[in-house]
Design a protein around this motif. Structure first.
Motif, mmCIF file in Angstrom:
data_model
loop_
_atom_site.group_PDB
_atom_site.id
_atom_site.type_symbol
_atom_site.label_atom_id
_atom_site.label_comp_id
_atom_site.label_asym_id
_atom_site.label_seq_id
_atom_site.Cartn_x
_atom_site.Cartn_y
_atom_site.Cartn_z
ATOM 1 N N ARG A 1 20.596 34.706 -16.427
ATOM 2 C CA ARG A 1 21.532 35.833 -16.475
ATOM 3 C C ARG A 1 22.590 35.624 -17.548
ATOM 4 O O ARG A 1 22.945 36.548 -18.269
ATOM 5 N N GLY B 1 23.409 43.072 -28.555
ATOM 6 C CA GLY B 1 22.631 44.259 -28.908
ATOM 7 C C GLY B 1 21.160 44.198 -28.573
ATOM 8 O O GLY B 1 20.393 45.051 -28.997
ATOM 9 N N ILE C 1 16.647 44.076 -22.645
ATOM 10 C CA ILE C 1 15.808 43.138 -21.891
ATOM 11 C C ILE C 1 14.475 43.806 -21.573
ATOM 12 O O ILE C 1 14.453 44.939 -21.085
ATOM 13 N N GLU D 1 10.715 42.986 -19.591
ATOM 14 C CA GLU D 1 10.032 42.005 -18.744
ATOM 15 C C GLU D 1 8.564 41.899 -19.140
ATOM 16 O O GLU D 1 7.914 42.901 -19.428
ATOM 17 N N VAL E 1 23.453 48.892 -25.926
ATOM 18 C CA VAL E 1 22.117 48.528 -25.469
ATOM 19 C C VAL E 1 21.774 49.357 -24.239
ATOM 20 O O VAL E 1 22.601 49.506 -23.342
ATOM 21 N N SER E 2 20.563 49.892 -24.191
ATOM 22 C CA SER E 2 20.190 50.586 -22.958
ATOM 23 C C SER E 2 19.807 49.551 -21.911
ATOM 24 O O SER E 2 18.957 48.708 -22.149
ATOM 25 N N ASN F 1 18.272 47.596 -18.769
ATOM 26 C CA ASN F 1 16.988 47.612 -18.071
ATOM 27 C C ASN F 1 17.285 47.666 -16.572
ATOM 28 O O ASN F 1 17.673 46.668 -15.960
ATOM 29 N N VAL G 1 15.687 45.142 -14.182
ATOM 30 C CA VAL G 1 16.230 43.783 -14.257
ATOM 31 C C VAL G 1 17.561 43.711 -13.507
ATOM 32 O O VAL G 1 17.786 42.813 -12.692
ATOM 33 N N LEU G 2 18.430 44.681 -13.791
ATOM 34 C CA LEU G 2 19.750 44.657 -13.148
ATOM 35 C C LEU G 2 19.620 44.832 -11.642
ATOM 36 O O LEU G 2 20.349 44.228 -10.861
ATOM 37 N N LYS H 1 17.051 43.895 -9.810
ATOM 38 C CA LYS H 1 16.567 42.637 -9.209
ATOM 39 C C LYS H 1 17.707 41.646 -9.055
ATOM 40 O O LYS H 1 17.757 40.870 -8.095
ATOM 41 N N ARG H 2 18.606 41.667 -10.023
ATOM 42 C CA ARG H 2 19.796 40.817 -9.879
ATOM 43 C C ARG H 2 20.539 41.201 -8.597
ATOM 44 O O ARG H 2 20.978 40.342 -7.847
ATOM 45 N N ALA H 3 20.670 42.534 -8.346
ATOM 46 C CA ALA H 3 21.404 42.999 -7.160
ATOM 47 C C ALA H 3 20.710 42.503 -5.895
ATOM 48 O O ALA H 3 21.364 42.004 -4.979
#
Lengths: 346, 821
Positions: free
Chosen positions: A120, A130, A133, A135, B516-517, B519, B522-523, B525-527
């Protein structure tokens, strides 16, 4: 009743109340006494109702006496209340004694895996720089894992990877670079992306070798992207990640999907180059951390990007290695041990 | 991408450790270029511009104290039958030395260890000492005592060594003083030319700017090249796989050990000396990179060498003594009768050189690299030859190599070299031309101050690249030993690495301010992981590979459908279809140290799909262990409820799963619930099956859950609406009733909530009891707490009468309930 009789009675009532106040043993009891004597139906109010029977000047005198009696009672009440309060506080103080040196009650807190935590951190830095991400798939085709990366079937560079295969010919990805082709093909230019993911290589596990490991791939494609941009970008990231001005040293290397291939090393912050054996850099003073390079024109072409117009770079850094260095973990096998004695330290 | 450290990839299962390292002798390099730098400087520069030097060995002190002596007198020992007393001169001094070996005579040259010498091979310090009444002033050494070979049958006799001289240091005689560098050659996979001392010396001269003289390997012998030969013919059947075949015949050879300088030269770079013929082929390969092979001509059937693919199930016993089954994809060298070598990999044992060999056929050929690599891998046979051929060797190298070898053979085997060399070269390799400008190179590197056109030209020339200028263009003609140089980017690499990457001024790419857009997956899954940790669960990582034993123990072995073709071990033989079995293993590991453990994992599981890549589902598995609790059902269910609540997933219900649920065997029959989101199965939770508990010897309670995290993501609602908190008091009413035992309380609760006014803020199940005697076998007693509240006023009982009546009606009519209070 005349003034004298009333005065006498007042004195009796006052004494009676004061005695009760003194004898009271708790604040509720004390309050009850006060309420009982001072209420509308209480004895003092009773005496007051007799005021009209007195002469005018006697009214004044007796009124003053009643007020004086009330004041005396109030003082006695206040005093007793304070005494009782103090008494109760003292009582609780003693009752509440504890050995403050015994440990607190154990509370179970959940811990995130150290690799999750540092992944993270790395992701956040790259997002700030910039990069989006992406997967990866965990199992992919030979085309994505090798061929689209300029490693055709039979290429000697395939010996560099100890590859797992499923019985029907798919590959548990040997590197996060397996996503490169898809990203280059499907994303709009310019492309800035990182691919954090789990990778697999067919090799026996020991303290420094793992068949399951973690990488963060990076891909950058735009017009006029140079070799110096690549090195600058990685130095910026590594300095942010380790929160110091990281020094780089670069060795030539070979990966068919970049040209040229680089092995980027950082100065060992554990031994700081001092004499003596260092288990982190193995006495070499430099730690190999990021294989990287400008993307090979063939890889761009295969993804439909004109290498005469666009250029870019890519890297694949080892996340396990970043974590090992950060915490001084000596044995890779802890990461997949599921052992809470290890995990609860993070 | 590859990194030695993070993947820890040095020791593969196939490529052995030693095969990824290459030893380079400084003495040997000096044959072709000047070397004046210290080993440290050399390593630092080679590291920066060529490849990593793993280590180096300084042989300066090898054979210290050993001197060449000559025996001038020899007599029996007066007091011992098996000993002799030798008089040995080392020039200025004469020594009396007692010796047990019998192979010495007067006038022999021998290695003498004088007093004070330490022989590390046998851990012996030589001193003057009395041997049965005679003082021995040193020791004559056997090859084993010097560490030259295992031969301990007698003293090493030096009479045949060229230029042997009394009093000379033994190390000088055998050219032992050397520094040997160990290069990590994985990074040189694309550089066939660097698998030789000549190639490394060329790099060295380009890095240090020293003179490069390859001519020392050139031959002086005059030879004729022909496609035919009176006693040998060559036929290439497959010109794609055999790009060139060059051969020569040498007669009257004497096969014997090589002179010590040659043995020492091979040994210093890790090659075992065998005999003069084989040693010469190895020597030339190490020097020029061209693998050679020598056949005993007398053992060949006929006089034709045929280069063809193997026939179906053709067998060949290779020189390592192994009988190998070949297949038609493999290229072999054959005589009229059968295969005599696997082309570019290993020769056959029947035609190998022996001490009786008198005539040899020497092969210097070039084989296609992909096929060579495939053959080598299929056979599990990697050799010095295949390592080189698989890197795409230069076909133009066969002639220089064979002539160099012939020269050495004539000198060291006393053989008669035929003056005709057979050479079949159907399609000569073309010279590559690359056009480039200095500006292009500088722009790609991104540092205009790094170098200049003039410097670029001189650097490229050092690499044997022919450079001509055509206006502002440079036209480069690339030598055939550099197949890696085909495009402009390859030339950029040559300039950048030789200038040193560390010398490049760093820059950052220029980009716009577009954010940045994120993801979302991903965010999110962090939650999930964060919520699990907040709930007290710690994150574990388990392998994506599982074994049959674990799945059999859990009675779910039928789920294993994606086997690996080459697993690391039986317990890692399948891609995992679920996460829970490994979490059960984790609990088993941790219960030794903990009375309470709560863990989760968020990773992929895999399901096979016909004719396509496996389906990958992100799975969330939870497990908790309580040693001192009888049950864990409500705890694990509470965790799942808290999680879906935090994720704002609506319409979650729990139901008894059907018997064919894939994970049903993991669970205790009476304590398992399927998790449904909007009616779709999203997972399963409950207590561990008693059979597994007993098998693993668990005490206490284990609660487990596995959820489809992709589905949770699908149903999550990121919009969070605020509802004001009422300041008016709640009105609370409990209803108890008897209902069917299998009735879903989720359903009951949902029905109540649907059929009442907005004044009912919650309907909560307080308890669910069974008691066959009191309520009957098939009924349970349920208590529901109804909470009424208005945002605008205080409520009286009258306000709720209508809702209460509705609830009772629904309970009775829809669920057949018997209201108890």
């Amino acid at each position: 009743m005349n003034l004298e009789e009333l005065t006498k009675e007042l004195a009796v009532i006052q004494d009676e109340i004061l005695t009760k106040i003194k004898a009271s043993e708790a604040i509720p009891q004390l309050n009850d006494i006060k309420v009982a004597y001072l209420s509308k139906k209480g004895p003092l109010k009773d005496l007051q109702t007799k005021l009209p029977t007195l002469k005018p000047e006697e009214k004044i005198t007796f009124g003053q006496k009643i007020n004086a009696a009330k004041s005396t009672i109030q003082s006695a009440y206040d005093k007793r209340q304070e005494e009782l309060h103090l008494q109760e506080v003292n009582l609780r103080k003693d009752k509440n004694w504890i050995d403050v040196t015994i440990p607190g009650k154990k509370i179970s807190i959940g811990h995130l895996h150290p690799i999750t935590q540092l992944r993270r951190e790395a992701e956040n830095i790259f997002m700030n720089m910039g990069f989006e991400i992406v997967e990866p798939r965990s199992i992919d085709t030979d085309y994505n894992v090798f061929e689209a990366l300029n490693i055709p079937v039979g290429h000697p560079a395939r010996d560099m990877w100890d590859t797992f295969w499923t019985t029907n010919g798919y590959i548990p990805i040997t590197h996060t670079s397996a996503m490169q082709h898809t990203i280059l093909k499907e994303h709009d230019l310019p492309v800035r992306a990182i691919v954090p993911g789990r990778c697999f290589r067919q090799e026996a596990t020991d303290a420094t070798h793992e068949h399951t490991f973690y990488q963060i791939e990076g891909v950058y494609v735009d017009k006029n992207i140079t070799l110096s941009d690549l090195i600058g970008t990685l130095k910026t990231f590594l300095s942010a990640f380790y929160d110091r001005d990281v020094q780089l040293r670069i060795q030539p290397s070979y990966f068919p999907f970049v040209e040229p291939g680089l092995e980027i090393m950082i100065d060992c912050a554990i031994c700081k180059g001092k004499e003596g054996y260092c288990s982190t850099c193995r006495g070499k003073r430099w730690i190999e951390l990021v294989p990287a390079g400008p993307i090979h024109p063939n890889v761009l072409t295969m993804a439909g990007i004109d290498p005469n117009e666009y250029s870019g770079f890519a890297w694949g850094m080892g996340l396990d290695r970043l974590v090992m260095i950060k915490y001084g973990i000596e044995d890779l096998r802890w990461f997949h041990s599921g052992d809470l004695r290890f995990l609860q330290q993070f | 991408m590859e990194s030695k450290i993070y993947a820890g990839s040095t020791a593969g299962t196939f490529v052995s450790y030693s095969n990824s390292k290459m030893k380079i002798s400084q003495n040997w390099l000096k044959e072709f270029t000047e070397i004046t730098h210290s080993p440290e400087e050399i390593i630092s520069h080679l590291n920066a511009s060529l490849a990593e030097i793993e280590d180096y060995y300084d042989y300066e002190n090898l054979y210290t104290g050993i001197i060449v002596g000559k025996i001038t007198g020899l007599k029996p020992h007066p007091n011992a039958d098996k000993l002799q007393v030798a008089t040995v001169t080392t020039g200025e001094h004469t020594h009396t030395i007692v010796c047990g070996a019998s192979n010495i005579s007067v006038d022999d040259y021998v290695p003498v260890a004088l007093p004070g010498t330490y022989l590390s091979e046998i851990d012996l310090k030589i001193e003057s000492r009395d041997l049965r009444g005679v003082t021995s002033e040193g020791m004559l050494c056997s090859p084993k005592e010097l560490g030259i070979s295992d031969d301990h049958s007698g003293i090493l006799i030096l009479n045949d060594e060229p230029h042997v001289r009394v009093g000379e240091y033994f190390s000088t005689l055998v050219k032992a003083h050397d520094i040997v560098y160990e290069i990590e050659n994985k990074a040189l996979t694309h550089r066939p030319d660097t698998f030789s001392h000549l190639g490394i010396a060329r790099e060295f001269s380009a890095i240090f700017g020293t003179k490069f003289s390859p001519s020392k390997a050139d031959t002086k012998t005059k030879i004729t090249i022909s496609e035919t030969h009176p006693h040998l013919s060559v036929r290439i059947e497959n010109e794609t796989l055999c790009r060139r075949y060059t051969a020569a015949v040498i007669e009257n050879v004497t096969v014997k050990p090589s002179p010590l300088w040659l043995q020492q030269g091979l040994k210093s770079v890790g090659v075992r000396p065998i005999n003069n013929v084989v040693d010469i082929t190895n020597f030339v390969m190490l020097e020029l990179g061209q693998p050679l092979h020598a056949f005993d001509k007398a053992k060949l059937t006929g006089e034709e060498i045929i280069i063809r693919t193997a026939t179906e199930k053709e067998h060949l016993t290779t020189i390592d003594g192994k009988n190998r089954e070949l297949d038609p994809s493999m290229l072999v060298i054959a005589d009229e009768k059968e295969a005599i070598a696997i082309a570019g990999v290993m020769g056959g044992i029947d035609t190998e050189i022996s001490k009786d060999t008198t005539t040899i056929v020497l092969e210097s050929a070039n084989f296609e690299h992909y096929n060579n690599r495939k053959t080598s891998r299929t056979l599990g046979l990697q050799t010095d030859a295949s390592i080189r051929f698989s890197k795409n060797q230069d076909p133009n190298n066969t002639l220089p190599a064979i002539t160099r070898a012939l020269e050495l053979l004539a000198e060291l085997t006393e053989g008669t070299v035929s003056d005709t060399i057979i050479d079949q070269y159907p399609t000569p390799r073309e010279i590559q031309t690359i056009e480039i400008t200095a500006d292009y190179i500088m722009n790609r590197i991104g540092d205009p101050s790094l170098t200049s056109e003039k410097e670029i030209i001189s650097t490229l020339k050092k690499l044997a690249i022919d450079v001509t200028k055509n206006k502002d263009h440079l036209v480069l003609r690339v030598p055939s030993f550099r197949p890696d140089l085909t495009i402009k980017a390859d030339i950029v690499e040559e300039i950048a690495r030789l200038k040193g990457y560390d010398n490049i001024t760093l820059t950052l790419p220029k980009r716009d301010l577009t954010p940045v857009s994120p993801n979302d997956a991903v965010l999110w899954k962090r939650a999930i992981a964060d919520y699990c940790a907040r709930l007290g669960y710690s994150e574990v990582y388990n392998y994506s590979f599982v074994g049959k034993d674990l799945y059999t123990l859990c009675n779910v072995e039928s789920l294993l459908t994606i086997p690996l073709a080459n697993p690391i071990s039986p317990d890692r033989a399948f891609m995992r279809p679920q996460l829970l079995p490994q979490l059960i293993e984790n609990i088993n590991t941790n219960r030794k140290n903990f009375d309470h453990a709560a863990i989760f994992e968020l990773e992929k599981r895999f399901h096979s799909v016909t004719d396509d890549l496996p389906q990958e589902i992100t799975s969330l598995a939870l497990a908790r262990y309580e040693k001192h609790q009888p049950h864990a059902f409500l705890e694990i269910k509470g965790a799942v409820e808290a999680l879906v609540n935090q994720l704002h997933i609506a319409d979650v219900t729990f139901t008894q799963p059907t018997d064919d649920h894939p994970l049903i065997n993991l669970f205790s029959q009476k304590r398992v619930a399927e998790v449904l989101i909007s009616g779709e199965s999203a997972g399963i939770l409950g207590e561990l099956a008693p059979a597994i508990e007993i098998e693993l010897g668990f005490e206490g309670a284990v609660g487990i859950a596995e959820l489809n995290a992709d589905l949770l993501f699908h149903f999550t609602d990121s919009k969070r609406a605020y509802s004001p908190v009422s300041i008016h008091p709640e009105l609370v009413m409990d209803i108890s009733c008897l209902v069917d035992r299998n009735l879903s309380l989720d359903m009951l609760k949902n029905s109540i909530e649907r059929s009442t006014s907005e004044l009912l803020t919650s309907a909560r199940i307080l308890e669910s009891l069974t008691d066959a005697a009191k309520f009957g076998e098939d009924r349970k007693s349920v208590t529901i707490r109804l909470v009424f509240q208005s945002p605008v006023r205080s409520l009286s009982k009258a306000d709720t009468a209508n809702d209460l009546q509705n609830v009772k009606t629904i309970l009775q009519e829809n669920f057949g309930a018997e209201i108890r209070s």
